[in-house]
Structure formats: structure tokens, C-alpha cells
Design an enzyme around this catalytic site. Structure first.
Site, PDB file in Angstrom:
ATOM      1  N   ASP A   1       0.975  -1.261   0.013  1.00 45.38           N
ATOM      2  CA  ASP A   1       0.186  -0.016  -0.008  1.00 45.38           C
ATOM      3  C   ASP A   1       0.736   1.373   0.042  1.00 45.38           C
ATOM      4  O   ASP A   1       1.909   1.162   0.505  1.00 45.38           O
ATOM      5  CB  ASP A   1      -0.874   0.005   1.257  1.00 45.38           C
ATOM      6  CG  ASP A   1      -2.235   0.930   1.087  1.00 45.38           C
ATOM      7  OD1 ASP A   1      -2.256   1.349  -0.092  1.00 45.38           O
ATOM      8  OD2 ASP A   1      -2.880   1.230   2.031  1.00 45.38           O
TER       9      ASP A   1
ATOM     10  N   ASN B   1       1.142   3.541  -3.059  1.00 45.69           N
ATOM     11  CA  ASN B   1       1.796   4.029  -4.241  1.00 45.69           C
ATOM     12  C   ASN B   1       1.295   5.403  -4.658  1.00 45.69           C
ATOM     13  O   ASN B   1       2.003   6.271  -5.191  1.00 45.69           O
ATOM     14  CB  ASN B   1       1.052   2.938  -5.506  1.00 45.69           C
ATOM     15  CG  ASN B   1       1.832   1.677  -5.282  1.00 45.69           C
ATOM     16  OD1 ASN B   1       2.719   1.346  -4.449  1.00 45.69           O
ATOM     17  ND2 ASN B   1       1.382   0.805  -6.015  1.00 45.69           N
TER      18      ASN B   1
ATOM     19  N   ARG C   1       0.111   7.786  -2.651  1.00 44.08           N
ATOM     20  CA  ARG C   1       0.750   8.690  -1.652  1.00 44.08           C
ATOM     21  C   ARG C   1       2.017   9.013  -1.969  1.00 44.08           C
ATOM     22  O   ARG C   1       2.527  10.099  -2.087  1.00 44.08           O
ATOM     23  CB  ARG C   1       0.610   8.459  -0.139  1.00 44.08           C
ATOM     24  CG  ARG C   1      -0.724   8.695   0.276  1.00 44.08           C
ATOM     25  CD  ARG C   1      -0.976   7.932   1.466  1.00 44.08           C
ATOM     26  NE  ARG C   1      -1.264   6.718   1.349  1.00 44.08           N
ATOM     27  CZ  ARG C   1      -1.407   5.640   2.092  1.00 44.08           C
ATOM     28  NH1 ARG C   1      -1.194   6.000   3.556  1.00 44.08           N
ATOM     29  NH2 ARG C   1      -1.701   4.472   1.997  1.00 44.08           N
TER      30      ARG C   1
ATOM     31  N   HIS D   1       2.329   3.507  -9.051  1.00 42.47           N
ATOM     32  CA  HIS D   1       2.248   2.082  -9.224  1.00 42.47           C
ATOM     33  C   HIS D   1       3.481   1.607  -9.963  1.00 42.47           C
ATOM     34  O   HIS D   1       3.986   0.263  -9.755  1.00 42.47           O
ATOM     35  CB  HIS D   1       0.968   1.924 -10.144  1.00 42.47           C
ATOM     36  CG  HIS D   1      -0.316   2.440  -9.416  1.00 42.47           C
ATOM     37  ND1 HIS D   1      -0.558   1.872  -7.945  1.00 42.47           N
ATOM     38  CD2 HIS D   1      -1.294   2.886  -9.693  1.00 42.47           C
ATOM     39  CE1 HIS D   1      -1.500   2.117  -7.627  1.00 42.47           C
ATOM     40  NE2 HIS D   1      -2.149   3.000  -8.715  1.00 42.47           N
TER      41      HIS D   1
ATOM     42  N   ASN E   1     -10.907  -2.373  -5.364  1.00 45.96           N
ATOM     43  CA  ASN E   1     -10.345  -1.472  -6.064  1.00 45.96           C
ATOM     44  C   ASN E   1     -10.679  -1.258  -7.447  1.00 45.96           C
ATOM     45  O   ASN E   1     -10.528  -0.315  -8.213  1.00 45.96           O
ATOM     46  CB  ASN E   1      -8.814  -2.014  -6.417  1.00 45.96           C
ATOM     47  CG  ASN E   1      -7.840  -1.633  -5.246  1.00 45.96           C
ATOM     48  OD1 ASN E   1      -7.015  -2.725  -4.930  1.00 45.96           O
ATOM     49  ND2 ASN E   1      -8.110  -0.886  -4.192  1.00 45.96           N
TER      50      ASN E   1
ATOM     51  N   SER F   1      -8.071  -4.884   5.372  1.00 48.09           N
ATOM     52  CA  SER F   1      -8.788  -4.499   3.845  1.00 48.09           C
ATOM     53  C   SER F   1      -9.199  -5.681   3.197  1.00 48.09           C
ATOM     54  O   SER F   1      -8.972  -5.659   1.970  1.00 48.09           O
ATOM     55  CB  SER F   1      -7.624  -3.477   3.268  1.00 48.09           C
ATOM     56  OG  SER F   1      -7.275  -2.400   3.603  1.00 48.09           O
TER      57      SER F   1
HETATM   58  C1  IPE Z   1      -5.420  -2.586  -0.161  1.00 48.45           C
HETATM   59  O1  IPE Z   1      -5.208  -1.165  -0.590  1.00 48.45           O
HETATM   60  C2  IPE Z   1      -5.617  -3.347  -1.362  1.00 48.45           C
HETATM   61  C3  IPE Z   1      -4.134  -3.488  -2.182  1.00 48.45           C
HETATM   62  C4  IPE Z   1      -2.849  -3.358  -1.581  1.00 48.45           C
HETATM   63  C5  IPE Z   1      -4.100  -4.175  -3.407  1.00 48.45           C
HETATM   64  P1  IPE Z   1      -6.018  -0.130  -0.341  1.00 48.45           P
HETATM   65  O2  IPE Z   1      -5.422   1.060  -0.760  1.00 48.45           O
HETATM   66  O3  IPE Z   1      -7.050  -0.531  -1.509  1.00 48.45           O
HETATM   67  O4  IPE Z   1      -6.994  -0.353   0.881  1.00 48.45           O
HETATM   68  P2  IPE Z   1      -7.846   0.684   1.681  1.00 48.45           P
HETATM   69  O5  IPE Z   1      -8.734   1.504   0.752  1.00 48.45           O
HETATM   70  O6  IPE Z   1      -7.012   1.816   2.213  1.00 48.45           O
HETATM   71  O7  IPE Z   1      -8.202   0.090   2.654  1.00 48.45           O
HETATM   72  C1  IPE Z   2      -1.634   0.360  -3.441  1.00 43.54           C
HETATM   73  O1  IPE Z   2      -1.366   1.738  -3.622  1.00 43.54           O
HETATM   74  C2  IPE Z   2      -1.906  -0.352  -4.886  1.00 43.54           C
HETATM   75  C3  IPE Z   2      -3.101  -0.845  -5.074  1.00 43.54           C
HETATM   76  C4  IPE Z   2      -4.115  -0.763  -3.994  1.00 43.54           C
HETATM   77  C5  IPE Z   2      -3.330  -1.087  -6.475  1.00 43.54           C
HETATM   78  P1  IPE Z   2      -2.756   2.739  -3.358  1.00 43.54           P
HETATM   79  O2  IPE Z   2      -2.918   2.930  -4.845  1.00 43.54           O
HETATM   80  O3  IPE Z   2      -3.688   2.324  -2.556  1.00 43.54           O
HETATM   81  O4  IPE Z   2      -1.894   4.159  -2.695  1.00 43.54           O
HETATM   82  P2  IPE Z   2      -2.398   5.035  -1.664  1.00 43.54           P
HETATM   83  O5  IPE Z   2      -2.930   4.088  -0.384  1.00 43.54           O
HETATM   84  O6  IPE Z   2      -3.357   5.757  -2.369  1.00 43.54           O
HETATM   85  O7  IPE Z   2      -1.286   5.857  -1.231  1.00 43.54           O
HETATM   86 MG    MG Z   3      -4.020   2.363  -0.409  1.00 46.60          MG
END
Ligand code: IPE
Ligand code: IPE
Ligand code: MG
Length: 249
Positions: free
Chosen positions: A21, A23, A25, A38, A69, A197
């Protein structure tokens, strides 16, 4: 690569699961669009996978895309799917060179056809590899997985091939997407979020949890080693008392 002396290679988890998690930010921090984060996340995947295989971890599960997602903007979903296809296609040779088998769990039918094709090809091409299994959780939801297992069991019972009285934890596990894979001993989540999650809810009943503030694109083998070290310092009791005194044995 050298594994730090502080790690006991005789006491490694067999299975490590990671919620990758942060990416988005990470991208914002660098003044870029989310997709940029990503893309950089792939470097962390590569480094972590290599480190895990070299250490002797047998199963590494990476949460790459959750069922939830799909609610993200179309443009981000498309970019993620494109990145997934490209990465799997590019890395299959490296997986084979390193004797790593690829598997996937999740509602794979909901992925774009081109993605499923690439995934099927890479899974087939790496299926004989034995050093480590890399499991990608894609369009994955633990509740979806548990409900599907319950539905399949109910169907088998209705068809007469399963006796409801014989349904136990072991049999139930065999109806999950992770059938045949041991439960993870360690779960890592990056980016400073303290939640699961909808990941592997059944399988993490007794898993050790490790949270780090590192954003996923910054995560490297050293961070993976830190997590393993932390795991090795924990005392896993499984509800029992420990250490057992001779009188309790
Ligand atoms: C969890 O991350 C899913 C993956 C890392 C693929 P999210 O960013 O989707 O989760 P939440 O929304 O913070 O719970
Ligand atoms: C995790 O990073 C990757 C996926 C869920 C695909 P995020 O895209 O959730 O990044 P943040 O949490 O918004 O920073
Ligand atoms: Mg996330």
C-alpha cells in the site's frame, strides 16, 4: 546477496503475505500522478521477491488488486491492468531463471481477457518451478473467497458428494483459493495503515502482523529483512502458555 547475520535462517516463515500500500501517496509526494507510484511499486515487488526467494521463503503472496479497487477511476484501473500485463510478461523469464512458480488468487474472471491470457501463460510456463511460489492476489476479496467456498460446499452437499456432518476447518480450507498453501506466518502492510482491507481473513487467524510507515515504492529487501527479524523476536503462543513448565507438559 547476503542475508543479515541477525536473521535465523532456520526459523523463517514458510509463507509471507504483503499488503502493498501507499503507491498513490508516494506519487503525490513526488508531485506525480498516481500511476507513477504504481510503476515504481514494481521495483519494490522485484526486490522483495528476489530477497524472499534467496532467503528460502517458500510462499510469497502479494495483494496487488482488491475487489474493492474496481471502484477506482477507470483511468487508474486501466493503467494498473496494463502495468500488470507488461510486468508479468517481462518478468516471466526472470521467474523461470530463479525457479519461481507464479500463481494467482481472486476473482480472475473479472480481469480483462488480455490480462487473464498473460497470467495463464506465465502460470503455465512457471508451473514446474520449485524454489518459491509467488502468489498474486488479483481482484481478490477474502469475503468473496469465503462465500464462494461456502457455496461450493453447499453445492457438493446438495449433490451428495459431501456429508455436512464432516465439514470441518480442514475441509473448508480446501475450498478456499489458497487450498494446498500453508497459512502465512507473517503479514506485512506498508504505508502506515493499520487494517486488513479484506485480505486473507480466514488464513490470518494466527498470523503475526507487521506494519511499517514505508510507502510501497520505497520498500526494499532491507525492509523485508526488518520484518522477518521482528517476526523472529515474537513469541507465538496460539492460545497456549509458553514456555511450558515441565509440570504443564
Ligand atoms: C489494499 O489497499 C489493497 C491492495 C494493496 C491491493 P487499499 O489502498 O485498496 O486499501 P484501503 O482502501 O486503504 O483499505
Ligand atoms: C496500493 O497503493 C496499490 C493498489 C491498491 C493497487 P494505493 O494505490 O492504494 O496507494 P495509496 O494508498 O492511495 O497511497
Ligand atoms: Mg491504498
Amino acid at each position: 546477496m547476503s542475508i543479515p547475520q541477525s536473521i535465523d535462517t532456520q526459523n523463517l516463515p514458510h509463507h509471507v503475505a504483503i499488503i502493498m500500500d501507499g503507491n498513490g501517496r508516494w506519487a503525490r509526494k513526488h508531485g506525480k500522478v498516481r500511476t507513477f507510484g504504481h510503476k515504481h511499486g514494481v521495483t519494490a515487488v522485484r526486490d522483495t521477491t528476489e530477497a524472499a526467494a534467496e532467503m528460502g521463503i517458500k510462499f510469497l503472496t502479494l495483494y496487488a488488486f482488491s475487489a474493492e479497487n474496481w471502484n477506482r477511476p477507470r483511468i487508474e484501473i486501466n493503467a494498473l491492468m496494463e502495468l500488470l500485463i507488461q510486468t508479468i510478461s517481462k518478468e516471466t523469464k526472470t521467474l523461470n531463471d530463479n525457479n519461481i512458480r507464479l500463481q494467482a488468487i481472486g476473482d480472475l474472471d473479472s480481469l480483462p481477457k488480455s490480462c487473464v491470457r498473460q497470467l495463464d501463460d506465465s502460470i503455465a510456463s512457471t508451473s514446474d518451478n520449485t524454489r518459491m511460489t509467488l502468489i498474486l492476489a488479483l481482484s481478490y476479496s477474502a469475503r468473496w473467497e469465503i462465500v464462494r467456498a461456502a457455496r461450493r460446499l453447499a453445492e457438493a452437499a446438495a449433490a451428495g458428494s459431501v456429508d455436512p456432518a464432516r465439514v470441518d476447518e480442514k475441509m473448508f480450507s480446501e475450498y478456499l483459493a489458497t487450498a494446498g498453501i500453508p497459512d502465512p506466518e507473517l503479514l506485512i502492510r506498508t504505508s502506515g495503515e493499520y487494517r486488513i482491507s479484506n485480505f486473507l481473513l480466514w488464513q490470518i487467524a494466527y498470523t503475526e502482523l507487521y506494519f511499517t510507515d514505508k510507502l510501497w515504492p520505497d520498500f526494499r529487501r532491507e525492509d523485508f529483512f526488518d520484518a522477518i527479524e521482528s517476526y523472529q523476536k515474537r513469541e507465538r503462543r496460539f492460545g497456549d502458555v509458553n514456555p511450558k513448565t515441565p509440570a504443564q507438559r
